[in-house]
Structures are given as C-alpha cells and as structure tokens.
Design an enzyme around this catalytic site. Structure first.
Site, PDB file in Angstrom:
ATOM      1  N   GLY A   1       0.842  -1.195   0.000  1.00  0.00           N
ATOM      2  CA  GLY A   1       0.000   0.000   0.000  1.00  0.00           C
ATOM      3  C   GLY A   1       0.872   1.238   0.000  1.00  0.00           C
TER       4      GLY A   1
ATOM      5  N   CYS B   1       5.424   0.173   7.351  1.00  0.00           N
ATOM      6  CA  CYS B   1       5.148   1.317   6.480  1.00  0.00           C
ATOM      7  C   CYS B   1       6.409   1.641   5.705  1.00  0.00           C
ATOM      8  CB  CYS B   1       4.719   2.524   7.329  1.00  0.00           C
ATOM      9  SG  CYS B   1       4.356   4.006   6.368  1.00  0.00           S
TER      10      CYS B   1
HETATM   11  C1  QAP Z   1       0.582  -0.531   4.824  1.00  0.00           C
HETATM   12  O1  QAP Z   1       2.727  -1.094   4.178  1.00  0.00           O
HETATM   13  C2  QAP Z   1       0.120  -1.742   5.572  1.00  0.00           C
HETATM   14  O2  QAP Z   1       9.519  -1.508   6.741  1.00  0.00           O
HETATM   15  C3  QAP Z   1       1.473  -0.852   3.660  1.00  0.00           C
HETATM   16  O3  QAP Z   1      11.476  -2.082   5.010  1.00  0.00           O
HETATM   17  C4  QAP Z   1       0.889  -2.298   6.553  1.00  0.00           C
HETATM   18  O4  QAP Z   1       3.506  -1.694   2.199  1.00  0.00           O
HETATM   19  C5  QAP Z   1      -1.075  -2.296   5.305  1.00  0.00           C
HETATM   20  C6  QAP Z   1       7.522  -2.036   3.730  1.00  0.00           C
HETATM   21  C7  QAP Z   1       0.440  -3.416   7.240  1.00  0.00           C
HETATM   22  C8  QAP Z   1      -1.526  -3.386   5.993  1.00  0.00           C
HETATM   23  C9  QAP Z   1      -0.781  -3.962   6.956  1.00  0.00           C
HETATM   24  C10 QAP Z   1       7.863  -1.752   5.036  1.00  0.00           C
HETATM   25  C11 QAP Z   1       8.540  -2.328   2.844  1.00  0.00           C
HETATM   26  C12 QAP Z   1       6.150  -1.989   3.230  1.00  0.00           C
HETATM   27  C13 QAP Z   1       9.177  -1.786   5.459  1.00  0.00           C
HETATM   28  C14 QAP Z   1       3.739  -1.495   3.350  1.00  0.00           C
HETATM   29  C15 QAP Z   1      10.192  -2.069   4.554  1.00  0.00           C
HETATM   30  C16 QAP Z   1       9.867  -2.344   3.243  1.00  0.00           C
HETATM   31  C17 QAP Z   1       5.075  -1.601   3.949  1.00  0.00           C
HETATM   32 CO    CO Z   2       2.295   3.740   5.568  1.00  0.00          CO
END
Ligand code: QAP
Ligand code: CO
Length: 174
Positions: free
Chosen positions: A45, A95
């Site tokens: 996301g 995130c």
């Molecule tokens: C939001 O989060 C979300 O720390 C989207 O090193 C989170 O795409 C929605 C990401 C949880 C639902 C449940 C995070 C990538 C991606 C990191 C993400 C990283 C590389 C997070």
């Molecule tokens: Co976020």
C-alpha cells in the site's frame, strides 16, 4: 517520473492531503508511477503523500495466496470516505515511510468506503481482513497520521530509540 519515498521523521508526512478535483493526465501519471515504485520497494500500500504528493490518493495491491501482486488486484482509491466500520482486529503493521519497523496496531475489522477511481467515477467498497487494515493505514496517511502514532506510550518510546539507532547505522553504511 522519478519518485522518492519520504521517511519518518520528515515533517512532510504530517501534512493533511488535499482533495483531488481534477482527474486528469497528471493524476494518471502519478498513479502510473506509484504502482511500479511500490512493487520495487516491496510495498502493498502507498499513499501519494509518501512520495511527496499531498493529495487524497492511495494505491493498494494485496498479495494473493501465492504472494503475487497481479495488476488486476491493484486498487486506486481517490478521495475515500469511511461510511461504516465495525469489529476489531490487530495486525503487525509496517510502512514504507518507517522502514524496518513493525508493530501490532488495532483497527476496525470491517469497513465500507466510498471513493472515486482515476476517472472520477464514484465507487463503494465493503471489505474486511488485510485489505480493510491496509485501507485504514493508508487513509490515516491522508490525515498526516502514521501507524506509530497508534502505539502505547511505552511502545512509542521503544520505537523512537530503535529507529534513531537504526538511522545512525544506515548513515554510516551509506
Ligand atoms: C501498509 O505497508 C500496511 O519496513 C502498507 O522495510 C501495513 O507496504 C497495510 C515495507 C500493514 C496493511 C498492513 C515496510 C517495505 C512496506 C518496510 C507497506 C520495509 C519495506 C510496507
Ligand atoms: Co504507511
């Protein structure tokens, strides 16, 4: 179109995103650039404000059972409004703007949103599970809210300490 992720504690993440009024080519260009950017950075996301466009637009591409993120599962959500919410669920969130940190956050289990697609058509989505969690996370970005804001005082303190240490390590390895 070259996008860059805005990372905590950057103040730009705290702006309230503005309503989208023109569903034109520049909006489409941004959305078209956000999707490959999100996949390259291993996201599921992404809100436009995270790439320094503080407008009420977000994309979601929840992995299927095989961990794939096919284009047909891509959701583009503009000007969302939550019209119904119920239940409670906890998920370990992360995130792209808060790299390498994951913590449990409590959300509504089921939500209904009204939103617009990239052409300005009005849509309704009634959903639960990971998609509902992700939508709530991304809609928070539109208000300048991050998932770390939802942690208990003790957990937030632990986060600030860990994150500062990690940023120092990242700086040294650059
Ligand atoms: C939001 O989060 C979300 O720390 C989207 O090193 C989170 O795409 C929605 C990401 C949880 C639902 C449940 C995070 C990538 C991606 C990191 C993400 C990283 C590389 C997070
Ligand atoms: Co976020």
């Amino acid at each position: 179109m070259k996008l860059n992720i805005v990372e905590y504690p950057d103040k730009r993440l705290r702006k309230k995103s503005k309503e989208v009024k023109e569903f034109d080519a520049s909006l489409h260009r941004l959305l078209d650039a956000m999707h490959p950017f999100m996949l390259e950075t291993n996201g599921i996301g992404l809100a436009a404000i995270q790439v320094d466009y503080p407008i009420r637009a977000l994309i979601l591409n929840i992995p299927d059972e095989d961990g794939e993120q096919p284009l047909e599962n891509l959701l583009e959500i503009i000007n969302p409004v939550m019209t119904y919410k119920s239940g409670e669920t906890t998920y370990q969130e992360g995130c792209l703007s808060v790299p390498q940190f994951y913590e449990d956050v409590k959300r509504f289990d089921t939500i209904v949103i009204n939103y617009q697609d990239r052409y300005g058509n009005t849509k309704t989505l009634d959903t639960d599970g990971l998609l509902a969690i992700a939508i709530q996370h991304e809609m928070d970005h539109l208000e300048g809210i991050l998932f770390i804001d939802k942690l208990s005082y003790a957990r937030r303190k632990k986060f600030e300490k860990e994150y500062k240490r990690m940023q120092k390590e990242r700086k040294h390895s650059k």
